[in-house]
Design a protein around this motif. Sequence first.
Motif: not given
Ligand code: MG
Length: 262
Positions: A29-30, A33, A80
């Motif tokens: 995850d990430g 970002r 999404r």
């Molecule tokens: Mg995420």
Amino acid sequence: MSEKNHTASVKTADANLQSLPTHIAVIMDGNGRWAKHHGLPRIAGHRRGLESVRTMVKACADYEIPYLTLFAFSSENWKRPPAEVGLLMDLFANALEQKARRLHENNVCLRIVGDTTRFSSKIRMLIQRAETLTRENNGLRLTIAANYGGRWDVTQACKQIIQEVAAGRMAAEDADENSIARRLATAYLPEPDLFIRTGGEQRVSNFLLWQLAYTELYFTDTLWPAFDRTEFEQALASFSERERRFGKTGDQIVKQHRIRNA
Ligand code: MG
Ligand code: IPE
Ligand code: IPE
């Protein structure tokens, strides 16, 4: 699930690990970002995340960790924006097409778990091709969870049992935990010993709900594209310090250890 961790004495930069996981499961995850922090579109983060996959596969092979399972796309990720989903599908197709040979050369056996019926026929064909190509390999067992959801998995396993009972091939009273475990999409894998989630969130997000019952959990704020070998070794060092009790007392575990090492 084995109570005994895969043991090996491995020297790392700052740790002498006595106990290694047999199966590592990761929520990568990430990516979004990471891209944002670098002033890039989200897809650039997903692309960069593929580099971390490569690093992780290599590190697991080096440490002789037999099983690695990576959460690439959840059953909820369809929510999404369509443009991001489309780009993720393109990236998945390209990765299957371009990385399969390399994985094969490295003796990796690749499996995809999840409800693949929702993917395009091209992706389904590429999955089949990559799995067939790498089927006989006896190195790292790499599983990619794609359109996977833990609830979907338990539900499809229960459905199989219901159908077998209805068809008279199984007695309802014979249904037990093993009957479910044997029908999970990951039935060919031992349960994970170590779960890693990057990106700072401390949740399971519908990953391997059944399979994580006794898994050691490790969370890091590091975003997936920045998760490197040093970060991986930190996770291994943390795992190595855990005492896995599986419901027993600490004293029982110490005694077991002594008997095993006598
Ligand atoms: Mg995420
Ligand atoms: C994980 O990174 C990749 C997928 C879920 C496909 P994210 O895309 O969730 O990145 P963040 O959490 O938005 O930073
Ligand atoms: C989990 O990440 C799924 C994958 C990494 C594939 P998400 O970013 O989708 O999880 P939530 O939505 O923050 O729980």
